[in-house]
Scaffold this active site. Structure first.
Site, PDB file in Angstrom:
ATOM      1  N   CYS A 199      17.827  -4.450   5.759  1.00 33.90           N
ATOM      2  CA  CYS A 199      19.222  -3.655   5.546  1.00 33.90           C
ATOM      3  C   CYS A 199      19.032  -2.092   5.403  1.00 33.90           C
ATOM      4  CB  CYS A 199      19.903  -4.426   4.594  1.00 33.90           C
ATOM      5  SG  CYS A 199      19.904  -5.976   4.196  1.00 33.90           S
ATOM      6  N   ASP A 200      18.153  -1.873   4.692  1.00 31.18           N
ATOM      7  CA  ASP A 200      18.147  -0.369   4.164  1.00 31.18           C
ATOM      8  C   ASP A 200      16.914   0.556   4.299  1.00 31.18           C
ATOM      9  OD1 ASP A 200      20.527  -0.949   2.996  1.00 31.18           O
ATOM     10  OD2 ASP A 200      19.674  -1.780   0.985  1.00 31.18           O
ATOM     11  N   CYS A 217      16.837  -5.492   0.055  1.00 28.07           N
ATOM     12  CA  CYS A 217      16.677  -6.000   1.489  1.00 28.07           C
ATOM     13  C   CYS A 217      16.040  -4.854   2.406  1.00 28.07           C
ATOM     14  CB  CYS A 217      17.977  -6.266   1.754  1.00 28.07           C
ATOM     15  SG  CYS A 217      17.988  -6.804   3.540  1.00 28.07           S
TER      16      CYS A 217
END
Ligand code: NDP
Length: 322
Positions: free
Chosen positions: A139-140, A136
């Site tokens: 997300c990261d 993701c």
């Protein structure tokens, strides 16, 4: 086999399921929620979550899901560990089997079983998960700003994530296994015209190097067999997701990739009284906050459905008496 009759059953324990449970409990629907194989869902395998509103300092994914669970329990939701193994949606109450040993009869059902990221199957993918390996980018990606990263995939997700990463990272190495991408033309064009995205055609990742963090990716050209090493700080896998909808195959309308179809602007599925929320019905956004939002919608839709049913039953009973 023992059977228990409940008003509302929720299957799944990610942000969508727990949010549905919070709203349903507060609406006095006495929801029962079965957590499934991975209590807390996909967020329990991530590290820090910085984009969920309300956590100004960020929060660890597993901790956030414990907070969701605690909140749902505090509101009175009956949260249980158990795996749903079969469902029969052909009539109401719906019949749901749990752990092959218990049957639940549910007046309404919320499906929040999520999706699972597909992985390449490399040993290092699991070993370095959360240490530079991620499925993701939204997300990261932020943790690797100013660094070089690699991304695998040639679909719309990979293109979208490569573009997202190109705004944070100095260089994005995009590994595509064939000589063409599957993504829509417009997304391909955007990727091709982004100067800090380098596309490697006919290229497979064969290993991720690094002990406790990602240091490089080893790749192989599938045409020439030539192997090379690209130094990177993170390795993103964007080769698609698998919605966890197999249990409902043949009973609910789904798209060609198995995502449950919901009526636009709602969580209603093709079966009245069955609602779907979160990643099992969303292949576009897939964020914790959008999943939570749709969990809220599912609880509100279920509440309206149940109260309309009760109203109709009361009316029928009173006309029978009259
Ligand atoms: P897709 O299935 O469309 O694409 C997967 C990609 O990963 C393909 O390029 C595929 O290659 C590649 N791949 C699969 N397995 C491997 C492997 N083992 N090694 C290397 N590469 C691999 O998945 P997406 O998640 O991209 O998209 C899913 C759906 O969601 C699509 O319908 C897409 O259009 C949609 N979507 C729409 C968005 C939007 O509208 N904004 C955003 C994101 C997704 P190959 O082609 O060789 O099979």
């Amino acid at each position: 086999m023992s059977a228990e009759h409940v008003k509302l059953l929720i299957i799944g324990s990610g942000p969508a399921g727990y949010t549905a449970a919070i709203y349903a409990a507060r609406a006095n629907l006495h929801p029962v929620l079965y957590q499934g194989l991975q209590p807390g869902g996909q967020l329990t395998i991530t590290t820090e979550v910085e984009n969920y509103p309300g956590y100004p300092e960020g929060v660890q994914g597993p901790e956030m899901m414990q907070d969701f669970e605690k909140q749902a329990r505090r509101m009175g939701a009956d949260i249980r560990f158990g795996i749903v193994t079969a469902v029969d949606l052909s009539q109401r109450p719906f019949r749901v089997r749990v752990d092959e040993e218990k049957e639940i009869l549910a007046e309404a059902l919320i499906i929040a079983t999520g999706a699972s990221a597909k992985w390449l199957g490399l040993e290092a993918e699991q070993r370095l998960n959360g240490m530079g390996v991620s499925a993701c980018a939204v997300c990261d990606g932020f943790f690797f700003r100013g660094k070089e990263v690699a991304i695998v995939g040639g679909g719309d997700t990979a293109c979208e994530e490569a573009l997202y990463l190109s705004k944070l990272c100095t260089k994005v190495h995009m590994l595509v296994r064939r000589d063409q991408m599957r993504a829509s033309q417009i997304m391909q064009d955007r990727v091709k015209h982004t100067p800090n995205i380098q596309i490697y055609w006919n290229t497979q990742a064969i290993d991720i190097l690094g002990e406790h963090k990602v240091e490089a990716v080893k790749v192989k050209n599938t045409r020439t067999g030539e192997e090379s090493i690209i130094p990177v700080s993170a390795f993103f896998v964007a080769i698609g997701h698998q919605p966890n909808s197999q249990l409902f195959a043949g009973q609910l309308e789904m798209d060609e990739t198995g995502y449950i179809r919901t009526r636009p602007g709602s969580t209603h599925t093709s079966v009245e009284g069955v609602f779907a929320c979160g990643d099992v019905q969303d292949k576009i956004y897939r964020q914790a906050v959008t999943a939570a939002g749709s969990g809220c919608m599912a609880a509100l839709d279920a509440e309206r459905f149940l109260s309309a049913q009760e109203h109709a039953q009361r009316k029928q009973a009173s006309s029978a008496v009259g």
